[in-house]
Design a protein around this motif. Structure first.
Motif, mmCIF file in Angstrom:
data_model
loop_
_atom_site.group_PDB
_atom_site.id
_atom_site.type_symbol
_atom_site.label_atom_id
_atom_site.label_comp_id
_atom_site.label_asym_id
_atom_site.label_seq_id
_atom_site.Cartn_x
_atom_site.Cartn_y
_atom_site.Cartn_z
ATOM 1 N N ARG B 57 2.109 5.120 -2.438
ATOM 2 C CA ARG B 57 1.786 4.949 -3.856
ATOM 3 C C ARG B 57 1.458 3.495 -4.155
ATOM 4 N NH1 ARG B 57 6.310 7.105 -7.358
ATOM 5 N NH2 ARG B 57 7.296 5.385 -6.265
ATOM 6 N N GLU B 58 2.233 2.585 -3.567
ATOM 7 C CA GLU B 58 1.960 1.166 -3.785
ATOM 8 C C GLU B 58 0.570 0.785 -3.286
ATOM 9 O OE1 GLU B 58 4.646 -1.943 -2.282
ATOM 10 O OE2 GLU B 58 6.236 -0.750 -3.243
ATOM 11 N N ALA B 59 0.258 1.255 -2.081
ATOM 12 C CA ALA B 59 -1.055 0.948 -1.509
ATOM 13 C C ALA B 59 -2.167 1.497 -2.406
ATOM 14 C CB ALA B 59 -1.166 1.534 -0.108
ATOM 15 N N LEU B 60 -1.958 2.698 -2.927
ATOM 16 C CA LEU B 60 -2.972 3.305 -3.786
ATOM 17 C C LEU B 60 -3.111 2.534 -5.100
ATOM 18 C CD1 LEU B 60 -2.126 7.021 -3.081
ATOM 19 C CD2 LEU B 60 -4.428 6.068 -2.899
ATOM 20 N N HIS B 61 -1.996 2.112 -5.636
ATOM 21 C CA HIS B 61 -2.063 1.352 -6.882
ATOM 22 C C HIS B 61 -2.863 0.078 -6.692
ATOM 23 C CE1 HIS B 61 1.519 3.372 -9.078
ATOM 24 N NE2 HIS B 61 0.376 4.007 -9.249
ATOM 25 N N ALA B 62 -2.685 -0.541 -5.512
ATOM 26 C CA ALA B 62 -3.389 -1.793 -5.254
ATOM 27 C C ALA B 62 -4.877 -1.558 -4.996
ATOM 28 C CB ALA B 62 -2.757 -2.502 -4.055
ATOM 29 N N GLU B 63 -5.208 -0.489 -4.266
ATOM 30 C CA GLU B 63 -6.583 -0.324 -3.797
ATOM 31 C C GLU B 63 -7.390 0.724 -4.549
ATOM 32 O OE1 GLU B 63 -8.143 -2.203 -1.845
ATOM 33 O OE2 GLU B 63 -6.474 -3.429 -1.138
ATOM 34 N N ALA B 64 -6.724 1.596 -5.253
ATOM 35 C CA ALA B 64 -7.441 2.648 -5.978
ATOM 36 C C ALA B 64 -6.775 2.840 -7.336
ATOM 37 C CB ALA B 64 -7.425 3.948 -5.168
ATOM 38 N N PRO B 65 -6.853 1.788 -8.168
ATOM 39 C CA PRO B 65 -6.086 1.785 -9.415
ATOM 40 C C PRO B 65 -6.466 2.928 -10.357
ATOM 41 C CG PRO B 65 -7.572 -0.117 -9.284
ATOM 42 C CD PRO B 65 -7.618 0.550 -7.965
ATOM 43 N N GLY B 66 -7.665 3.480 -10.207
ATOM 44 C CA GLY B 66 -8.059 4.556 -11.109
ATOM 45 C C GLY B 66 -7.459 5.914 -10.748
ATOM 46 N N PHE B 67 -6.831 5.985 -9.566
ATOM 47 C CA PHE B 67 -6.336 7.285 -9.096
ATOM 48 C C PHE B 67 -5.078 7.706 -9.845
ATOM 49 C CE2 PHE B 67 -8.147 8.215 -4.659
ATOM 50 C CZ PHE B 67 -9.352 7.613 -4.978
ATOM 51 N N ARG B 68 -4.955 8.988 -10.041
ATOM 52 C CA ARG B 68 -3.675 9.529 -10.508
ATOM 53 C C ARG B 68 -2.824 9.820 -9.284
ATOM 54 N NH1 ARG B 68 -4.006 14.128 -15.040
ATOM 55 N NH2 ARG B 68 -1.757 13.965 -14.741
ATOM 56 N N VAL B 69 -1.601 9.343 -9.276
ATOM 57 C CA VAL B 69 -0.694 9.595 -8.152
ATOM 58 C C VAL B 69 0.477 10.396 -8.688
ATOM 59 C CG1 VAL B 69 0.624 8.570 -6.273
ATOM 60 C CG2 VAL B 69 -1.322 7.332 -7.241
ATOM 61 N N GLU B 70 0.666 11.593 -8.134
ATOM 62 C CA GLU B 70 1.721 12.424 -8.685
ATOM 63 C C GLU B 70 2.553 13.058 -7.592
ATOM 64 O OE1 GLU B 70 0.785 14.282 -12.487
ATOM 65 O OE2 GLU B 70 -1.297 14.222 -11.808
ATOM 66 N N SER B 71 3.801 13.270 -7.928
ATOM 67 C CA SER B 71 4.685 13.933 -6.989
ATOM 68 C C SER B 71 4.581 15.440 -7.206
ATOM 69 C CB SER B 71 6.103 13.410 -7.226
ATOM 70 O OG SER B 71 7.016 14.452 -7.097
ATOM 71 N N VAL B 72 4.507 16.180 -6.111
ATOM 72 C CA VAL B 72 4.315 17.624 -6.230
ATOM 73 C C VAL B 72 5.472 18.272 -6.992
ATOM 74 C CG1 VAL B 72 4.237 19.768 -4.911
ATOM 75 C CG2 VAL B 72 2.870 17.829 -4.189
ATOM 76 N N ALA B 73 6.664 17.735 -6.770
ATOM 77 C CA ALA B 73 7.836 18.322 -7.418
ATOM 78 C C ALA B 73 7.725 18.259 -8.939
ATOM 79 C CB ALA B 73 9.098 17.600 -6.943
ATOM 80 N N ALA B 74 6.967 17.276 -9.440
ATOM 81 C CA ALA B 74 6.872 17.103 -10.892
ATOM 82 C C ALA B 74 5.876 18.069 -11.538
ATOM 83 C CB ALA B 74 6.480 15.660 -11.210
ATOM 84 N N ALA B 105 -8.976 10.900 -7.369
ATOM 85 C CA ALA B 105 -9.900 10.143 -8.198
ATOM 86 C C ALA B 105 -10.158 10.935 -9.477
ATOM 87 C CB ALA B 105 -11.201 9.917 -7.434
ATOM 88 N N PRO B 106 -10.490 10.233 -10.564
ATOM 89 C CA PRO B 106 -10.742 10.922 -11.828
ATOM 90 C C PRO B 106 -11.811 12.015 -11.701
ATOM 91 C CG PRO B 106 -10.721 8.543 -12.160
ATOM 92 C CD PRO B 106 -10.617 8.771 -10.684
ATOM 93 N N ASP B 107 -12.810 11.805 -10.842
ATOM 94 C CA ASP B 107 -13.855 12.828 -10.696
ATOM 95 C C ASP B 107 -13.538 13.818 -9.570
ATOM 96 O OD1 ASP B 107 -14.155 11.328 -8.457
ATOM 97 O OD2 ASP B 107 -16.272 10.857 -8.758
#
Ligand SMILES: [Zn+2]
Ligand SMILES: [Zn+2]
Lengths: 181, 352
Positions: B57-74, B105-107
């Motif tokens: 998640r940290e790596a994604l926040h740094a490199e793909a800030p537009g992405f939604r990152v979600e936990s499956v359990a949620a 990604a949003p799209d």
């Protein structure tokens, strides 16, 4: 943390007991993990076998057959008491049953069998393609460190000094790359 | 009833008129990646998996800030189904315990599954047979993520994966093809066997066993070691394009040689969809598959391929319940599904 089965040794690994929904995770020592695996195998109730991968790989039984065939060929050369990956502790039997390795280090630990399995699966033995620079440097460092250890233990000090210098150089290179990023 | 289309004219028209995407529905390229000093998800503890999820998640926040990152359990159950039905994530991921996650990604052109069989499965999606585009997108994200993550990789085996079947490039390129024409001319089995001989994996979508429900197949590379990424992607693309051509030929032959077989299949499917009171998902998919073929051949009024593709998605359990805004039992779903499709098909007519 103490092993949850014998409550004596230090827990080193996690096993799953029971099936699917009410599976329970226990933290146990190596000896108990092995015992549990043997008992499960005898009762035919080992952990659920992962189903075929999400993207259409051969289902687990087929994969098992390929791995089995690979073991058939080289298995005899390996004594049954050579059991586990030193990093994650899984037993050869365990990963064969589930067709999944425990950790990246398993590839080195079970190299003999896996070489055959990998060839069966891909008709190839050598990676061609993307090379992640950071991972490649880490691999080189690991190789040098291993060689350095060997050299020191074998009291080959000249070799050890040369290896130590190579390691230094590698670290400097990485440092420079780190700054560039 | 006479088939009123001139086969010669029709096939010429369709050659120019049918975009290849009528047969090649979509494609996907995924890269399997794992962290060097972590157990693979199947052998990891919940704690391990959550730590891996955090790193990714940290790596994604740094490199793909537009992405939604979600936990499956949620996720709500319906949302899980919706993501699965949209082919963004696998059933495997949904069945896994803590630490399972998804980033997209949003799209929805890229989706990363976290702690599925491997720590990361970076997937690029594209339309038709644009596997090269899907790969380039996934590859670019992979290169950026590597700055933050220590991947398990060796010069000999390439990327190390939980299952030895994915080592090397960790790449699987797959095309999703609609092959009802080949089925109707009785050639699908031999095409599938031919593909398997060329070491391609052929899998049905939503079907059980080897028979694909709705004759929608996913074709992908079996080998991920020994060729580089671009070569694998090009090969799968080329072979899929050949299958598309075979399907196209089968459709042309159907029209010329056994138009009644084709029309009968289309007419029956339409009348079931217009009249049934209960329809299970797989059943509905079979009939919609025929509608899709008919729409592609322009044999229906008021029905385009894109319409059918939308219906195929919307009639599935997760989407259906989401559309209704309520959870339904399986029997209720079959009833609502038939209602929904009856309404959508009410004004559709076969042209001949
Ligand atoms: Zn113990
Ligand atoms: Zn291991």
């Amino acid at each position: 943390m103490k092993c949850e089965m014998c409550h004596k040794a230090e827990a080193e690994t996690a096993i799953r007991k029971g099936v699917e929904a009410d599976a329970q995770e226990l933290y146990v020592c190596q000896a108990c993990a092995r015992k549990a695996a043997r008992r499960d195998a005898a009762a035919g109730t080992q952990a659920p076998v992962p189903q075929s991968g999400s993207d259409g790989m051969p289902p687990a039984p087929l994969m098992g057959m390929i791995l089995d065939a690979a073991f058939e060929i080289v298995g005899r050369a390996i004594s049954l008491s050579e059991p586990s990956c030193p990093v994650c502790g899984i037993l050869r039997d365990e990963y064969r049953k589930r067709s999944r390795l425990g950790c990246p280090a398993c590839y080195a630990a079970f190299a003999k069998e896996l070489d055959t399995a990998v060839f069966e699966l891909h008709r190839a033995t050598q990676h061609v393609g993307k090379t992640p620079e950071k991972a490649k440097a880490a691999w080189q460092r690991q190789q040098l460190e291993n060689a350095l250890n060997d050299a020191v233990q074998g009291q080959r000090y000249e070799e050890a000094i040369a290896l130590r210098d190579q390691l230094k150089k590698l670290a400097e290179q990485e440092g420079r790359q780190g700054e560039a990023v | 009833m006479m088939l009123s289309l001139d086969p010669g004219v029709h096939s010429k028209k369709t050659r120019a008129g049918i975009p290849a995407d009528d047969i090649a529905m979509r494609c996907r390229v995924r890269l399997a990646r794992n962290l060097a000093d972590e157990r693979f998800p199947d052998w990891a503890t919940e704690h391990d998996r959550e730590r891996v999820f955090g790193k990714v998640r940290e790596a994604l926040h740094a490199e793909a800030p537009g992405f939604r990152v979600e936990s499956v359990a949620a996720f709500e159950e319906q949302d899980r189904d919706v993501l699965f039905e949209s082919h963004l994530i696998s059933k495997d991921l949904l069945e896994r315990a803590a630490g399972g996650g998804v980033a997209y990604a949003p799209d929805s052109s890229i989706c990363v599954m976290i702690n599925e069989e491997d720590h990361l499965r970076i997937q690029g999606f594209s339309a038709g047979l644009d596997m090269l585009g899907a790969w380039q997108a996934a590859d670019a994200l992979d290169t950026r993520l590597e700055r933050h993550l220590d991947y398990a990789w060796t010069p000999k085996l390439g990327y190390l994966t939980a299952c030895p079947s994915n080592v090397g490039t960790g790449l699987r390129a797959s095309g999703m093809l609609h092959l009802l024409g080949l089925r109707l001319v009785g050639e699908i089995e031999s095409v599938v066997r031919g593909l398997e001989r060329m070491r391609l994996l052929v899998r049905g979508i939503g079907g059980e066993g080897s028979e694909a429900a709705g004759q929608i197949y996913q074709i992908s590379n079996m080998d991920s070691l020994g060729s580089d990424e671009a070569a694998i992607v090009r090969r799968v693309t080329r072979i899929c394009a050949e299958v598309v051509q075979q399907e196209y030929n089968a459709r042309a032959r159907l029209i010329q040689e056994s138009p009644m077989v084709l029309l009968d299949c289309l007419a029956r499917s339409l009348s079931v969809l217009q009249n049934a009171r209960l329809l299970a998902t797989v059943e509905a998919l079979e009939f919609l598959s025929a509608m899709r073929l008919g729409a592609s051949l322009r044999l229906f009024t008021r029905l385009k391929v894109a319409d059918v593709d939308k219906l195929i998605l919307l009639m599935q359990p997760g989407h259906l319940q989401k559309g209704m805004g309520t959870a339904l039992t399986s029997d209720e779903r079959d009833e609502r599904r038939s209602e929904f499709l009856r309404r959508k098909m009410a004004s559709v007519r076969l042209k001949c």
